[in-house]
Design an enzyme around this catalytic site. Structure first.
Site, PDB file in Angstrom:
ATOM      1  N   LEU A 207       0.876  -1.157   0.000  1.00  0.00           N
ATOM      2  CA  LEU A 207       0.000   0.000   0.000  1.00  0.00           C
ATOM      3  C   LEU A 207       0.921   1.217   0.000  1.00  0.00           C
ATOM      4  O   LEU A 207       1.837   1.285   0.815  1.00  0.00           O
ATOM      5  CB  LEU A 207      -0.878  -0.026   1.246  1.00  0.00           C
ATOM      6  CG  LEU A 207      -1.989   1.018   1.304  1.00  0.00           C
ATOM      7  CD1 LEU A 207      -3.155   0.438   2.089  1.00  0.00           C
ATOM      8  CD2 LEU A 207      -1.555   2.298   1.963  1.00  0.00           C
ATOM      9  N   HIS A 405       1.900  -6.397 -16.373  1.00  0.00           N
ATOM     10  CA  HIS A 405       1.284  -6.180 -15.056  1.00  0.00           C
ATOM     11  C   HIS A 405       2.242  -5.652 -14.000  1.00  0.00           C
ATOM     12  O   HIS A 405       1.815  -5.319 -12.894  1.00  0.00           O
ATOM     13  CB  HIS A 405       0.623  -7.456 -14.553  1.00  0.00           C
ATOM     14  CG  HIS A 405       1.538  -8.379 -13.785  1.00  0.00           C
ATOM     15  ND1 HIS A 405       2.709  -8.860 -14.305  1.00  0.00           N
ATOM     16  CD2 HIS A 405       1.454  -8.893 -12.535  1.00  0.00           C
ATOM     17  CE1 HIS A 405       3.294  -9.643 -13.404  1.00  0.00           C
ATOM     18  NE2 HIS A 405       2.564  -9.676 -12.327  1.00  0.00           N
ATOM     19  N   ALA A 407       6.734  -5.446 -12.635  1.00  0.00           N
ATOM     20  CA  ALA A 407       8.153  -5.464 -12.931  1.00  0.00           C
ATOM     21  C   ALA A 407       8.650  -6.868 -13.300  1.00  0.00           C
ATOM     22  O   ALA A 407       9.406  -7.041 -14.250  1.00  0.00           O
ATOM     23  CB  ALA A 407       8.922  -4.936 -11.726  1.00  0.00           C
ATOM     24  N   LYS A 481       4.546  -2.369   3.685  1.00  0.00           N
ATOM     25  CA  LYS A 481       4.784  -3.721   3.170  1.00  0.00           C
ATOM     26  C   LYS A 481       4.376  -4.745   4.198  1.00  0.00           C
ATOM     27  O   LYS A 481       4.508  -4.505   5.399  1.00  0.00           O
ATOM     28  CB  LYS A 481       6.277  -3.926   2.915  1.00  0.00           C
ATOM     29  CG  LYS A 481       6.824  -3.258   1.699  1.00  0.00           C
ATOM     30  CD  LYS A 481       6.231  -3.788   0.436  1.00  0.00           C
ATOM     31  CE  LYS A 481       6.996  -4.934  -0.156  1.00  0.00           C
ATOM     32  NZ  LYS A 481       6.479  -5.264  -1.503  1.00  0.00           N
TER      33      LYS A 481
END
Lengths: 482, 137
Positions: A207, A405, A407, A481
């Site tokens: 987030l 979508h 990395a 995280k």
């Protein structure tokens, strides 16, 4: 001879493995990858594109996107569409985290409005949105309430006070897949789902509070309600243990089904069933239920994000105009109409680590975005930029309306742990003005930006090949995280 | 003999567990799983859970057993460090697992396991037994 010798260049950053490469192939393989990275592409991932191209009823191409890497059975960053007449569905083509996805919330705030409160906002978001391994949601569902979550998704959440009615208009599928049937979902999946609803999880989920750093397309950005300097929030999470269990349940069911229906597969994790079978229909309904769980999950977090901003900044979320930009699912299978040669046909499109990128005019795109194509949200990794792109006509023509979508990992977690140090990463990010809160140092090391492919290059290839167009770049200010 | 070891897999982690017989190899695989999630040396075997699973072959049984461990970890909110496994010739497994409720002030918080995969999953029998699995993180 290496499989790479068989690859033919179609145009810049686009390659093909002809269907003649092996006689089981029913379609060609095609992938979108930066010319300079073609030599680094894992052979295993190319072989997986070929394996998928061998499945019954596969249409046109088995596709690899710019972030492709080796997955289980199907590659991650892969798309395959199957005919409803003779095609299949495979849980491996969706992945364990069903409807893992990304949501972006906008605001009318700028840096000046939150600068002094950023630490407090981050701490409170971290506290208000449970994350990490073994994280429980804050709410306790009643035993049969889980069925409503599975059947109604984000609609259930809004009805129960999480967020706004208008939120639903800007979620893929409006946050609810109608195929969902909770009665098909195992008790085990429900039991795993009950305590975890409203939790972020661990790994690459995050987030972030972000700031819009650069606008590439003013007109589209305006339609999406984005402008330079705007504070936004991005949520990246999925269906938690509930979705993982549904995937596992059906991997076992499909493991029997493919033998029963005599389907030849090159890898046990491509296990699948013909679309007209009961096994396939059950999976589609259960998968849709997991997808709904994920939409409810992200919807609840949206509510807590708004509440946290209200608490810290002392203004209402409505006054801060914290509406949702969009919400995408990047692990999912869906019935969609696409052009196959000159006919339009209904197909089952599997997207595993792939984002829908529908172009202008498609009725699935919310009305207010329909003229410019859907927003495509591509999350970066911890501490790197994320991107907003828009869907295109080229994506409709070439990739069943899909693009990359994220990395894509290049280092294993254990290698990342050896190579990186949590304190150094935290200091590096702090030097860039990015604050990080995590439940453990392990996750910071495992998720080090250096362990991933460069997301900038991934979106550049999506943009240059036309399978999505760049709209805006956002930079993280703080990261929570798991 | 080592109880277990880990090996690298692109995005995830692989484990090999060893035993003098299949029961012991499965038990050590359980230990390897919970040492990914937390530090098993710090998990006190206070409470016991019993379960049974039946599968069609040994590899599927390994998959089902490890999945079952994740299920009890998430739904009982527990970590486990003792495993007692008995497998009969009909691929029927009885397990007693011991551990305690998660307390993140006490237990080390490492990594969440999403699922067990079938990728390179194997049960190899020589003079001892080696089982192998890759977990999705």
């Amino acid at each position: 001879m290496s499989i790479k010798d068989e690859i033919k260049k179609v145009r810049d950053n686009v390659y093909e493995i002809p269907g003649s490469y092996n006689k089981s192939m029913r379609a060609s393989g095609r992938f979108y990858i930066a010319d300079e990275f073609i030599d680094d592409l894992e052979e295993g991932a190319i072989e997986q594109i070929v394996n998928v191209a061998c499945l019954p009823g596969v249409q046109r191409y088995s596709i690899g996107l710019p972030d492709i890497h080796f997955g289980y059975g199907f590659p991650i960053g892969g798309v395959a569409a199957f005919s409803l007449r003779n095609g299949i569905v495979s849980p491996g083509g969706v992945g364990f985290d069903i409807n893992c996805g990304v949501r972006m919330i906008r605001s009318n705030l700028g840096m000046a409005d939150i600068e002094d409160k950023l630490d407090e906002l981050t701490e409170k978001l971290f506290k208000n949105i449970p994350s990490g391994v073994g994280s429980k949601g804050k709410i306790r569902l009643e035993q049969d309430e889980i069925n409503d979550v599975l059947d109604y998704g984000a609609e259930w959440a809004v009805k129960n006070g999480y967020g706004w009615e208008e939120d639903l208009e800007v979620l893929e599928e409006n946050g609810r897949m109608l195929d969902a049937d909770s009665s098909i979902v195992s008790d085990k999946a429900k039991k795993r789902g009950i305590p975890q609803l409203g939790s972020l999880g661990s790994g690459n989920h995050f987030l972030e509070i972000q700031i819009v750093d650069e606008i590439y397309d003013e007109k589209v950005a305006e339609v999406y309600g984005l402008k330079e300097g705007m504070i936004v929030v991005m949520i990246h999470t999925g269906s938690r243990g509930c979705g993982h269990q549904i995937c596992s349940d059906y991997l076992r069911i499909m493991d029997k089904a493919y033998k029963k229906y005599k389907i030849n597969i090159n890898d046990r994790q491509l296990a699948c069933a013909p679309l007209d079978s009961k096994e396939a229909q059950d999976y589609i309904q259960a998968m849709a239920a997991a997808a709904n769980y994920a939409w409810a999950n992200r919807q609840m977090m949206t509510h807590w994000v708004r509440e946290t901003f209200e608490e810290v900044l002392g203004k209402s979320a409505e006054d801060m105009e914290m509406g949702i930009v969009y919400d995408v699912a990047h692990n999912i299978a869906k019935m969609e109409r696409h052009k196959v040669y000159n006919r339009e046909e209904e197909l089952l499109v599997h997207r595993k680590g792939a984002t829908r990128a529908f172009g202008p005019g498609r009725e699935e795109v919310p009305e207010k975005y329909r003229e410019v194509g859907q927003p495509v949200l591509i999350p970066g990794t911890m501490g790197t930029a994320s991107y907003v792109l828009c869907g295109t006509e080229t994506a409709m023509e070439e990739t069943f309306g899909s693009t990359a979508h994220g990395a894509g990992r290049i280092l294993s977690r254990s290698k990342a742990k050896k190579d990186f140090d949590a304190d150094e990463i935290t200091d590096d990010l702090a030097a860039k003005g990015i604050k990080i809160k995590a439940t453990s140092k392990h996750v910071i090391e495992e998720e080090a930006p250096g362990a991933y492919k460069d997301v900038d290059s991934v979106v550049r290839v999506s943009d240059s090949t036309g399978i999505a167009k760049l709209v805006a770049k956002v930079k993280p200010l703080s990261v929570c995280k798991g | 003999m080592k109880k277990y070891e880990y090996f690298e897999a692109t995005a995830d982690i692989g484990l090999k567990a060893y035993g003098n017989d299949i029961n012991e190899a499965f038990e050590n695989a359980g230990l390897a799983i919970f040492n990914i999630i937390s530090d098993t040396s710090n998990i006190t075997p206070l409470d016991e859970i019993e379960f049974e699973v039946t599968s069609e072959d040994e590899v599927s049984l390994l998959y089902d057993f490890l999945e079952e461990l994740l299920f009890y970890h998430e739904t009982e909110f527990m970590l486990f460090s003792r495993f007692d496994v008995k497998i009969d010739e009909n691929f029927h497994l009885k397990a007693k697992i011991k551990g305690e409720e998660i307390n993140w002030d006490k237990h080390e918080r490492k990594t969440e396991i999403k699922a067990i995969t079938f990728h390179k999953m194997a049960v190899k029998k020589t003079d001892h037994v080696e089982v192998q699995a890759i977990v999705d993180l």
